[in-house]
Scaffold this active site. Structure first.
Site, PDB file in Angstrom:
ATOM      1  N   CYS A 150       0.842  -1.212   0.000  1.00 21.95           N
ATOM      2  CA  CYS A 150       0.000   0.000   0.000  1.00 21.95           C
ATOM      3  C   CYS A 150       0.874   1.258   0.000  1.00 21.95           C
ATOM      4  O   CYS A 150       0.528   2.243   0.682  1.00 21.95           O
ATOM      5  CB  CYS A 150      -0.932   0.031   1.206  1.00 21.95           C
ATOM      6  SG  CYS A 150      -2.263  -1.126   1.087  1.00 21.95           S
ATOM      7  N   ASN A 151       2.008   1.212  -0.653  1.00 18.19           N
ATOM      8  CA  ASN A 151       2.847   2.408  -0.759  1.00 18.19           C
ATOM      9  C   ASN A 151       3.413   2.424  -2.168  1.00 18.19           C
ATOM     10  O   ASN A 151       4.580   2.084  -2.403  1.00 18.19           O
ATOM     11  CB  ASN A 151       3.959   2.369   0.292  1.00 18.19           C
ATOM     12  CG  ASN A 151       4.767   3.659   0.319  1.00 18.19           C
ATOM     13  OD1 ASN A 151       4.817   4.381  -0.680  1.00 18.19           O
ATOM     14  ND2 ASN A 151       5.405   3.942   1.429  1.00 18.19           N
TER      15      ASN A 151
END
Ligand SMILES: Cc1ncc(COP(=O)(O)O)c(C=O)c1O
Length: 571
Positions: free
Chosen positions: A329-330
């Site tokens: 999620c980055n």
């Protein structure tokens, strides 16, 4: 548990004793949280949320920008911060917090992580003071979710306006509980619109009038708080105290494990001298001020090609090693470290790659990486076991310096010859060996067509039930049967290859549904005789043998993807 057994905690919105107990316990936990972050209720308010993401969303919904103020978010931020740009009322801009222009007018918000959840890099918190000294209408949102899981944030030394976090990252339990810490002198830039139970002093039902409670946390906490979860936090803090120290010990313990792992991984070389791992990092793990207890990497083969992260992850699981894989999620950091341009990311997306899938390589380039996160419960043995796993599975000792192309004769000698075929008729059971075999539109005929399910409908696998490998399935195409044998059992059991047909007294029972590799699979129960045989073979109870339906979604999905009838043939 003892706390819950001996105390009656009621809904905190009432005046009775049980309710008051909860209210007091919650207030004590607020105090304890702030104490942990070296501050007090005079300085900061604790607003309980369902997690870090909810805290970030709360800021996005309520922060009051003014004039030409902007929302500035660092590229190495969690998706939950980036998503704020879609609802903030000001212009948004992606920046590098290490070097960017502060807006010179208007109320602005700068969001950055205390620790990157990709690389573990710790951004200098001194930037907060620097920015605030330059422009006091700049407000700072510090996403501390990754940082606080192993380190103590000192809110007396660094004073961000807002801090978001999730408690399960600190203690493992409770889940679904986080907080937004708000500096009291900055609370005025948050405007609350919605009002829910507990957040107002009064409201008129038929007319648009309401008055919010004065205290920040009361205003922003809508509805009943998860009071038992909040009370559980106290035990988290107590547990840290009990193990004889402070969070600083957790920080140095977990950091040392990461440092050791980083050094071990970096030292591995293949026989031809090339590195086994590419570690994605900003520095050399020289200090825990700059680096959290995280090692993010991809593995490289001796010929320079990457090993897909999904492959490493699967193998690690068989060693009982739990890694996180993908982009975490980055995407901002993932793109930077893996040198994936926006265009390539879009192309990968169009080619069907989405967050969380296992398409680890596209055009020979990794789409993500692997991450190890050490914490309170990690041990030296965890780190050394991981390094041993890498050495055993991925270090190529052979010194291969081939510079010339093989000639035709050599090519002929090394050409592949198919000698045997192994089918696995029952998922996770032993192999069935053949010299030739018919193909169906799903690959080898009858391969992985059966599965064993538990009484609650979950498909069994060899990872959890290693004894499954002792079950030897055998297919007789002429007789139309699948026979199961076991090395330690004299008795065998046979079922029909065609689930619609009754064989040896086995009748079709009920339709059922199982899950294989994340797909819903429907199937036909193969009867009691096979089920009882499986119970004896695996020393379990209530197992069923299921024959996958020929029209299930897995089959349909593959056919849709273009694995057409052309594949029918013979191997
Ligand atoms: C830096 C960072 N920010 C935000 C989040 C989101 O936290 P949650 O999913 O608990 O809301 C995470 C989760 O991993 C994180 O590491």
């Amino acid at each position: 548990m003892q706390d819950l057994k001996s105390n009656l905690y009621g809904n905190p919105h009432s005046g009775c004793n049980s309710s008051q107990m909860s209210t007091e316990a919650i207030e004590h936990v607020r105090f304890r949280i702030l104490q942990h972050f070296n501050t007090t209720l005079d300085e900061y308010s604790v607003i309980f949320t369902s997690g870090c993401t909810a805290s970030l969303k709360l800021i996005a919904e309520s922060f009051q920008f003014s004039g030409t103020g902007k929302f500035l978010y660092h590229y190495d931020n969690h998706t939950s911060v980036v998503g704020m740009r879609e609802i903030v009322t000001a212009q948004s801009q992606c920046i590098d917090v290490m070097n960017f222009e502060l807006p010179d007018s208007g109320v602005s918000l700068v969001a950055f992580p205390a620790q990157s959840n990709f690389s573990g890099f710790r951004y200098p918190l001194s930037k907060i003071t620097e920015w605030k000294e330059k422009n006091d209408s700049v407000f700072v949102l510090l996403d501390a979710a990754a940082f606080v899981s192993t380190s103590r944030l000192d809110l007396t030394k660094y004073r961000p306006d807002f801090v978001s976090l999730s408690f399960y990252k600190m203690f493992g339990y409770p889940t679904g509980l986080g907080a937004l810490l708000v500096k009291n002198t900055s609370g005025h830039v948050l405007e609350k619109k919605y009002f829910g139970g507990g957040s107002i002093d009064v409201s008129l039902t038929s007319t648009s009038f309401h008055s919010f409670k004065k205290k920040l946390n009361q205003r922003f906490e809508d509805g009943t708080l998860p009071f038992l979860d909040i009370i559980a936090l106290r035990h988290g803090f107590d547990a840290i105290d009990r193990i004889g120290g402070s969070f600083d010990d957790v920080a140095s313990h977990s950091y040392k494990l990461a440092q050791l792992t980083f050094e071990g991984l970096s030292a591995y070389h293949h026989g031809n001298g090339t590195r086994v791992a590419k570690v994605y990092r900003h520095g050399d793990y020289v200090s825990s001020d700059e680096q959290g207890p995280v090692v993010n990497f991809n593995l490289v083969q001796s010929d320079g090609s990457f090993v897909g992260y999904a492959e490493v992850d699967k193998l690690a699981q068989s060693y009982d090693i739990h890694l996180r894989a993908g982009c975490f999620c980055n995407l901002g950091a993932c793109q930077k470290f893996l040198r994936i341009t926006d265009e390539q990311l879009m192309q990968n997306f169009k080619a069907g790659h989405v967050c969380g899938d296992s398409r680890d390589m596209i055009n020979n380039r990794p789409t993500g990486s692997l991450r190890i996160s050490f914490g309170l419960a990690s041990t030296l043995r965890d780190a050394t076991r991981f390094l041993k796993f890498i050495e055993e599975c991925f270090v190529d000792d052979a010194v291969s310096m081939a510079t010339t192309q093989p000639d035709e004769k050599e090519k002929e000698e090394t050409a592949c010859v198919l000698k045997k075929i192994f089918l696995y008729p029952i998922k996770s059971c032993g192999a069935f060996e053949v010299l030739e075999w018919p193909l169906s539109d799903r690959g080898l005929l009858h391969d992985r067509n059966w599965m064993v399910i538990s009484p609650n409908g979950v498909c069994l696998n060899q990872k959890r039930f290693p004894k499954m490998c002792l079950i030897r399935p055998c297919i007789d195409l002429n007789a139309g049967t699948l026979t199961l044998c076991h090395a330690d059992m004299d008795e065998q059991v046979s079922v029909s290859l065609n689930s619609e047909t009754a064989v040896g007294g086995i009748t079709r029972l009920k339709d059922c549904v199982g899950k294989v590799c994340g797909d819903r699979v429907s199937g036909v129960d193969c009867g009691d005789e096979a089920a009882e045989w499986l119970d004896r073979a695996l020393d379990l109870q209530g197992l069923r043998l299921i024959h996958q339906s020929m029209d299930d979604q897995r089959t349909n999905r593959r056919l849709k993807k273009g694995d057409s009838d052309q594949s029918r043939g013979r191997a």
